[in-house]
Design a protein around this motif. Sequence first.
Motif, PDB file in Angstrom:
ATOM      1  N   GLU A 166       0.678  -1.453   0.037  1.00 18.76           N
ATOM      2  CA  GLU A 166       0.054  -0.168  -0.056  1.00 18.76           C
ATOM      3  C   GLU A 166       0.820   1.505  -0.006  1.00 18.76           C
ATOM      4  OE1 GLU A 166      -2.566  -0.064   3.277  1.00 18.76           O
ATOM      5  OE2 GLU A 166      -3.743  -1.805   2.454  1.00 18.76           O
ATOM      6  N   GLY A 167       2.361   1.071  -0.116  1.00 15.56           N
ATOM      7  CA  GLY A 167       2.774   2.184  -0.302  1.00 15.56           C
ATOM      8  C   GLY A 167       2.954   3.120  -2.016  1.00 15.56           C
ATOM      9  N   MET A 168       3.652   4.075  -2.056  1.00 16.73           N
ATOM     10  CA  MET A 168       3.757   4.919  -3.457  1.00 16.73           C
ATOM     11  C   MET A 168       4.918   4.048  -4.119  1.00 16.73           C
ATOM     12  SD  MET A 168       3.570   8.465  -4.501  1.00 16.73           S
ATOM     13  CE  MET A 168       0.950   8.740  -4.543  1.00 16.73           C
ATOM     14  N   ILE A 169       4.851   4.018  -5.543  1.00 18.09           N
ATOM     15  CA  ILE A 169       5.688   3.565  -6.459  1.00 18.09           C
ATOM     16  C   ILE A 169       5.713   4.580  -7.711  1.00 18.09           C
ATOM     17  CG2 ILE A 169       7.098   1.531  -7.226  1.00 18.09           C
ATOM     18  CD1 ILE A 169       5.367  -0.160  -6.393  1.00 18.09           C
ATOM     19  N   VAL A 170       6.893   4.853  -8.008  1.00 19.31           N
ATOM     20  CA  VAL A 170       7.242   6.313  -8.177  1.00 19.31           C
ATOM     21  C   VAL A 170       8.823   5.509  -9.359  1.00 19.31           C
ATOM     22  CG1 VAL A 170       7.696   8.463  -8.934  1.00 19.31           C
ATOM     23  CG2 VAL A 170       6.441   8.083  -7.367  1.00 19.31           C
ATOM     24  N   LEU A 171       8.862   5.634 -10.562  1.00 14.17           N
ATOM     25  CA  LEU A 171      10.108   5.030 -11.182  1.00 14.17           C
ATOM     26  C   LEU A 171      10.049   6.074 -12.308  1.00 14.17           C
ATOM     27  CD1 LEU A 171       8.800   1.061 -11.646  1.00 14.17           C
ATOM     28  CD2 LEU A 171      10.464   1.648  -9.684  1.00 14.17           C
ATOM     29  N   HIS A 172      11.468   6.858 -12.284  1.00 13.45           N
ATOM     30  CA  HIS A 172      11.742   7.953 -12.959  1.00 13.45           C
ATOM     31  C   HIS A 172      12.216   7.157 -14.583  1.00 13.45           C
ATOM     32  CE1 HIS A 172      10.612  10.445 -10.595  1.00 13.45           C
ATOM     33  NE2 HIS A 172      11.401   9.948  -9.436  1.00 13.45           N
ATOM     34  N   CYS A 173      11.670   7.851 -15.911  1.00 16.99           N
ATOM     35  CA  CYS A 173      12.188   7.150 -16.997  1.00 16.99           C
ATOM     36  C   CYS A 173      12.673   8.646 -18.427  1.00 16.99           C
ATOM     37  CB  CYS A 173      11.532   6.446 -17.568  1.00 16.99           C
ATOM     38  SG  CYS A 173      12.069   5.716 -19.026  1.00 16.99           S
ATOM     39  N   ASP A 206       5.262  13.288 -17.519  1.00 15.27           N
ATOM     40  CA  ASP A 206       7.177  12.898 -17.555  1.00 15.27           C
ATOM     41  C   ASP A 206       7.538  12.125 -17.657  1.00 15.27           C
ATOM     42  OD1 ASP A 206       8.687  14.713 -18.288  1.00 15.27           O
ATOM     43  OD2 ASP A 206       9.723  15.085 -15.947  1.00 15.27           O
ATOM     44  N   HIS A 207       6.958  10.290 -18.321  1.00 17.63           N
ATOM     45  CA  HIS A 207       7.427   9.308 -18.552  1.00 17.63           C
ATOM     46  C   HIS A 207       7.773   8.579 -17.704  1.00 17.63           C
ATOM     47  CE1 HIS A 207       7.290  11.209 -22.635  1.00 17.63           C
ATOM     48  NE2 HIS A 207       8.829  11.974 -22.143  1.00 17.63           N
ATOM     49  N   ASN A 208       7.395   8.883 -16.291  1.00 22.91           N
ATOM     50  CA  ASN A 208       7.331   8.465 -14.743  1.00 22.91           C
ATOM     51  C   ASN A 208       6.003   7.352 -14.836  1.00 22.91           C
ATOM     52  OD1 ASN A 208       9.573   9.729 -14.556  1.00 22.91           O
ATOM     53  ND2 ASN A 208       8.210  11.094 -13.925  1.00 22.91           N
ATOM     54  N   LEU A 209       6.506   6.408 -14.239  1.00 22.13           N
ATOM     55  CA  LEU A 209       5.764   5.054 -13.623  1.00 22.13           C
ATOM     56  C   LEU A 209       5.115   5.506 -12.793  1.00 22.13           C
ATOM     57  CD1 LEU A 209       3.755   2.926 -14.131  1.00 22.13           C
ATOM     58  CD2 LEU A 209       5.410   1.262 -14.042  1.00 22.13           C
ATOM     59  N   ILE A 210       3.890   5.580 -11.768  1.00 16.95           N
ATOM     60  CA  ILE A 210       3.347   5.929 -10.908  1.00 16.95           C
ATOM     61  C   ILE A 210       2.406   4.945 -10.259  1.00 16.95           C
ATOM     62  CG2 ILE A 210       2.286   7.830  -9.316  1.00 16.95           C
ATOM     63  CD1 ILE A 210       3.150  10.043 -10.793  1.00 16.95           C
ATOM     64  N   ILE A 211       2.518   3.898  -9.223  1.00 12.55           N
ATOM     65  CA  ILE A 211       1.804   3.201  -8.739  1.00 12.55           C
ATOM     66  C   ILE A 211       1.226   3.908  -6.873  1.00 12.55           C
ATOM     67  CG2 ILE A 211       1.060   0.627  -8.125  1.00 12.55           C
ATOM     68  CD1 ILE A 211       3.363   0.347  -9.916  1.00 12.55           C
ATOM     69  N   ARG A 212      -0.208   4.353  -7.272  1.00 13.71           N
ATOM     70  CA  ARG A 212      -0.569   4.617  -6.133  1.00 13.71           C
ATOM     71  C   ARG A 212      -0.241   3.877  -4.903  1.00 13.71           C
ATOM     72  NH1 ARG A 212      -3.942   6.318 -10.442  1.00 13.71           N
ATOM     73  NH2 ARG A 212      -3.799   8.488 -11.079  1.00 13.71           N
ATOM     74  N   GLN A 213      -0.873   2.910  -4.710  1.00 17.78           N
ATOM     75  CA  GLN A 213      -1.021   2.076  -3.750  1.00 17.78           C
ATOM     76  C   GLN A 213      -0.965   0.279  -3.536  1.00 17.78           C
ATOM     77  OE1 GLN A 213      -4.756   2.050  -1.838  1.00 17.78           O
ATOM     78  NE2 GLN A 213      -4.432   3.438  -0.725  1.00 17.78           N
ATOM     79  N   ALA A 214       0.674   0.329  -3.704  1.00  9.31           N
ATOM     80  CA  ALA A 214       0.850  -1.158  -3.724  1.00  9.31           C
ATOM     81  C   ALA A 214       0.735  -2.334  -4.094  1.00  9.31           C
ATOM     82  CB  ALA A 214       2.791  -0.996  -3.221  1.00  9.31           C
ATOM     83  N   ARG A 215       0.416  -3.142  -4.691  1.00 13.83           N
ATOM     84  CA  ARG A 215      -0.204  -3.936  -4.530  1.00 13.83           C
ATOM     85  C   ARG A 215       1.305  -5.693  -4.037  1.00 13.83           C
ATOM     86  NH1 ARG A 215      -4.205  -2.881  -8.868  1.00 13.83           N
ATOM     87  NH2 ARG A 215      -1.558  -2.728  -9.827  1.00 13.83           N
TER      88      ARG A 215
END
Length: 946
Positions: A166-173, A206-215
């Motif tokens: 349930e944490g946030m994941i932000v992957l920058h690209c 901005d090309h980033n991948l954001i997962i609001r609540q990690a499963r």
Amino acid sequence: VKKKTVWNLGTVFCMDCILMPSPSGFSGTDSGEVLPESVPSAPGTLPHFIEEPDDAYIIKSNPIALRCKARPAMQIFFKCNGEWVHQNEHVSEESLDESSGLKVREVFINVTRQQVEDFHGPEDYWCQCVAWSHLGTSKSRKASVRIAYLRKNFEQDPQGREVPIEGMIVLHCRPPEGVPAAEVEWLKNEEPIDSEQDENIDTRADHNLIIRQARLSDSGNYTCTAANIVAKRRSLSATVVVYVNGGWSSWTEWSACNVRCGRGWQKRSRTCTNPAPLNGGAFCEGMSVQKITCTSLCPVDGSWEVWSEWSVCSPECEHLRIRECTAPPPRNGGKFCEGLSQESENCTDGLCILDKKPLHEIKPQSIENASDIALYSGLGAAVVAVAVLVIGVTLYRRSQSDYGVDVIDSSALTGGFQTFNFKTVRQGNSLLLNPAMQPDLTVSRTYSGPICLQDPLDKELMTESSLFNPLSDIKVKVQSSFMVSLGVSERAEYHGKNHSGTFPHGNNRGFSTVHPRNKMPYIQNLSSFPTRTELRTTGVFGHLGGRLVMPNTGVSLLIPHGAIPEENSWEIYMSINQGEPSLQSEGSEVLLSPEVTCGPPEMIVTTPFALTIPHCADVSSEHWNIHLKKRTQQGKWEEVMSVEDESTSCYCLLDPFACHVLLDSFGTYALTGEPITDCAVKQLKVAVFGCMSCNSLDYNLRVYCVDNTPCAFQEVVSDERHQGGQLLEEPKLLHFKGNTFSLQISVLDIPPFLWRIKPFTACQEVPFSRVWCSNRQPLHCAFSLERYTPTTTQLSCKICIRQLKGHEQILQVQTSILESERETITFFAQEDSAFPAQTGPKAFKIPYSIRQRICATFDTPNAKGKDWQMLAQKNSINRNLSYFATQSSPSAVILNLWEARHQHDGDLDSLACALEEIGRTHTKLSNITESQLDEADFNYSRQNGL
């Protein structure tokens, strides 16, 4: 022509309407003139562009085509970067619009990569169309022409992350630079991610991948891809792990008090399963088990009061007397008094008149009166005989005793405090009686040594009111301030005369003969500390076999080459039970080894595997009867075989410290022993640990007596590490006899002016049954020493561990109580392999090619008897040879057993010696490599005497 204007621009295309300049005229004398914005014309319409040139990109070296179409148009020309394109470079097509009847003209030009590269202007290379009609000219939009490319390296690759659920994941690209700009797409495990179908994922920022609540399902490998018309690039993959931290379940209900009577404990537990830790999540913090003390009321059996006086004689010539069960009455579930509460008898000795006749004239109805007289006469004679015997024994004992006192086990004091009766000391009584000696009805025993009393675990125990209740069966005599003698009337039943014949015999002489009142609070239980319930290791094995070792436990598993079919592999596990043993001993049987489990149970092997289990018995067929047992699927234990029996299902080879078992099936196994005589010996490992107390002046010594198996001592080491204990002296071996005599542990030679020990705690005594069954709960005795001053940092003393009428060991303690100055003593003499699982040829000491040749030679029967049977005998395998005869390759099984026995040996000398004795080789196997081996070196043929 209304007006005629001629420009010096070149060839005249039309003279009847208006003059049109030719692009070829740029070579004229006045090439710097610019085309006018409009040309006078006849009435009509301006050109309208149906198709204007579009922006274009040159890919690699391929030219691009710019297209322009206008209506009505008499001429169309391209102008690039402000200059007219030459007429020859135009391709023109003309058609007629059927709906309007107007001329439609379409023009093409090609632009090459060289043209674009040669242009150096403030803006991009551009081109536009100019179309002429009768009315004038029109200009199209400017179309830019650029060279397309996409660089190889990403400006920023995504980075792996570990996030909680349930944490946030932000992957920058950041994609590589390119023209046109690259479009970014995300992949998860090589599958495209569609953010429109999953609202939890956003890829627009901005090309980033954001997962609001990690499963948990979001764990995987993520890749960023960038693509344009030239190429497609992939970033480095980023691994995302979504972990779950463990959470405690609810506490269970408190268990029942573990003792039926007196002070005990209750416990409750919880598990780290709410949720269980996943993907490397943290284990729950805190205790999984809680314990509290409890006190259960002891049952009190009822006892009869004295008989009342006889009643008056009744008309029936009888009188009565009664008694009540009130001395004391039964309480807390105790038993009611046994026997009659009233009795009657004739009160006239036969002189009573019944029906006006003398009683002696009445015919008796039964012969009971005559038998009663004989019975009472016999009872009277027996009472007199017993009294004379007791008086005689008492007088004899007093005549043989120097002190005239009884001897008992000091554990009798553990029931509570007793009052002391002081007497004048008899001359010559300068020695202390041994409080652990069992009383004998015919012989008195004395012992010279330190006083032995209990050391309570907690001073709070002394405040319990139940401890102040007097014990009716204990008598205490104090001969002087330094001599104490105790006597217990019930103690005589503990150790009587020796039985003749086999020992033990039935239930007449068991090892657990400690009276329930004789509790030992100073014997602390290691189970009170949190420990693991099992040790476990695993490994994956295939056709080549291997070895699985449990480090520092003495337990190992050898999977022979070929035991697992080809192209198959199994994950094999092995574990040791460190909790309460599930094997319940029957009669005098004791557990001699840990409970070892190997599996999986459904696995089938084609060749027996070798399981090595350590044991603590002093091996002797004269004194022990040792059995191998296996636990069934229903949890019951059944005997597989006796070590000395002949069997074709399995084979047991008993070494001094371990048992090597050849088995065909996996499961849970253990060794048990039944002592045959008093001389049966268990090997105990004794060790002393020390640590500072909460009080800065106190120092605690803890002496352990555990079974001499590596896993038992490893459990002690683990618990001492939790308590901050330090090993003060190398552990020693003590041979403990099965003669029912207890164990004494005492502290000697304490520096008198530097240290002191609490009164009555210098010696402690452990009952025989507690030591004999010590594998169930490792025991230790605690001693508390106190410094006189904080400047004292050195401690020297002796720890004496001895069994009455048995062996003795001395541990010499010479240490500093300061950790910085203390010398570290290693826990284990040798560390096992840092890699518990060894697979393939490196797990075996005998090279496979040599092994094959030995088997080929010795498996064939030989007229001189130099075959596998002699190979077995030379390797100390002298019994149950019928087991090997049932195997397809007896020599291979013998070599497997050799590998199991010599896993810690550094060379192959023992096997080389065996082969030399049989008939050949002067070269040690340890110095042979496969490359140096030739056929002649191992050509054991019967013609050569083998």
